[in-house]
Motif scaffolding. Sequence first.
Motif, mmCIF file in Angstrom:
data_model
loop_
_atom_site.group_PDB
_atom_site.id
_atom_site.type_symbol
_atom_site.label_atom_id
_atom_site.label_comp_id
_atom_site.label_asym_id
_atom_site.label_seq_id
_atom_site.Cartn_x
_atom_site.Cartn_y
_atom_site.Cartn_z
ATOM 1 N N UNK A 116 0.799 -1.236 0.000
ATOM 2 C CA UNK A 116 0.000 0.000 0.000
ATOM 3 C C UNK A 116 0.831 1.286 0.000
ATOM 4 N N UNK A 117 2.082 1.187 0.431
ATOM 5 C CA UNK A 117 2.886 2.410 0.588
ATOM 6 C C UNK A 117 4.139 2.328 -0.283
ATOM 7 N N UNK A 175 8.157 11.953 1.030
ATOM 8 C CA UNK A 175 7.132 12.998 1.107
ATOM 9 C C UNK A 175 6.074 12.536 2.102
ATOM 10 N N UNK A 176 5.712 13.446 3.004
ATOM 11 C CA UNK A 176 4.752 13.065 4.052
ATOM 12 C C UNK A 176 3.364 12.814 3.444
ATOM 13 N N UNK A 181 16.199 9.357 3.132
ATOM 14 C CA UNK A 181 15.086 10.056 2.461
ATOM 15 C C UNK A 181 15.617 11.148 1.515
ATOM 16 N N UNK A 182 16.600 11.907 1.999
ATOM 17 C CA UNK A 182 17.170 12.977 1.150
ATOM 18 C C UNK A 182 17.824 12.380 -0.094
ATOM 19 N N UNK A 183 18.555 11.286 0.134
ATOM 20 C CA UNK A 183 19.283 10.622 -0.960
ATOM 21 C C UNK A 183 18.301 10.202 -2.063
ATOM 22 N N UNK A 184 17.209 9.583 -1.668
ATOM 23 C CA UNK A 184 16.287 9.020 -2.666
ATOM 24 C C UNK A 184 15.359 10.080 -3.238
#
Length: 444
Positions: A220-221, A261-262, A342-345
């Motif tokens: 789902x995510x 992204x939230x 998270x920043x890397x991707x």
Amino acid sequence: MAGIATLVAAGYHVITSSSLALSPPGQAFKFAEIVGKPGASIVDYSKFFSEYVNAIKASDIRELLKIVEKGNVISLAGGLPDPRSFPKEEIARIAMEVIERFGEKALQYSPTRGVSYFLEALKNFSKRHGIAVNDEDGIITTVGSQQALYILGRALLNPGDYVVTEEPTYLGMLQAFRGVGVRYLTVPIDEDGMRTDKLEEVLKKAKSEGLRIKMIYTVPTCHNPAGTTLPMDRRRHLLELAEEYDLLVVEDDPYSFIAFEERDVKPLKTLDRSGRVIYMSTVSKILAPGLRLGWAIGPDPLISKMELVKQEIDLHTSTLSQYIAAEAMNRGIIDKHIPFIKRLYREKRDAMLAALEEYMPEGVKWTKPIGGLFVWVWLPEGINSRKLLQKAIEKGVVFVPGDSFYPSGGGENTMRLNFSYPSPEEIREGVRRIAEAIKEYKAG
Ligand SMILES: Cc1ncc(COP(=O)(O)O)c(CN)c1O
Ligand SMILES: O=C(O)/C=C/CC(=O)O
């Protein structure tokens, strides 16, 4: 060997230990099995193969990895984490300390479900990340969550049972369940993932036909391969339908920890009020895939059956990997590291979306993931991505043809692009080469 020439003449790629024999240009790119090393003995081994092994086929992802390993191709194929995401120094320090402090246990056989030291750490880590672990839940560690899928298939599925899943779906699940003789009912996706209105139609029709459905399998995510994330209303709708049709739900979730992204979404496991969700995840994307440590969290009666199957397969998951991961969780090393991942991707996802925008010809569409490792691409009808792959390899770039992710055929004009492994520069150049191959393909 005569056999190899015959296979190549029949249009097969024969990947042997020493060479990659490409099929004649323009022929479909087919993945052969490994047919053995040149000069091997003349014994006909095929007469010894089991019916089971003859019924399964190689993973396109794993086979492509062999081409990538030979070098000089840009890989937009396998979902390999960026090696910079591995906290190498911390893992080295933890491994040393774990062996010094817990050596007698960390290097010893351990319980099939897992080492209590890790299970406790995992419970706390999961709760910190909004994943409900209820008193009636059991937990089992597995050799990657790939093994969780394999074991679940053997614990719950009989030949002829149906599994409902979105289309495209995760290739590894198709592989894990393949040997069971399971059948699939598929549900289309849109930019928000599984169309649960269509899921309802599929379930209603299946009921009227008396089909035996066991479970809904979903990612789902940050979906693999589609990159989509199911919004809350569809999550609730999916669980309502599981309740109405008395189904289990398998929530395969390697990526929610690193969604960059939230989104206001909760795991299905956390929304589940009737003990129907088996949640699975892994350290592969938040620590290191080489530790081969995954897990399943769900109703204890189901976990107990998975434990029985696992006892037959490998006794238990690596004790050492569990101690290392427990320390990485307890010391907060994973939580401290997640923002970097998270920043890397996000940077790599942005590089891929920009390159697609710049280079792709008219008629090509793609998803815009909020996390995970992949972008899903629809090519204009009539372009066969498996044939396109042949041209792409000649230009020094690989991707995974989309039909690999379709349980019951279709998807010939789709492909999956990975952005986690290549650098932003390689992503840009890889997309440019694929776009060039598409233009040449269209020109005939
Ligand atoms: C949806 C999904 N499920 C399971 C896996 C398997 O992960 P592992 O075996 O490394 O834990 C992956 C890894 N690509 C995945 O994308
Ligand atoms: O690309 C994927 O989805 C899976 C990657 C894991 C593997 O290397 O098989």
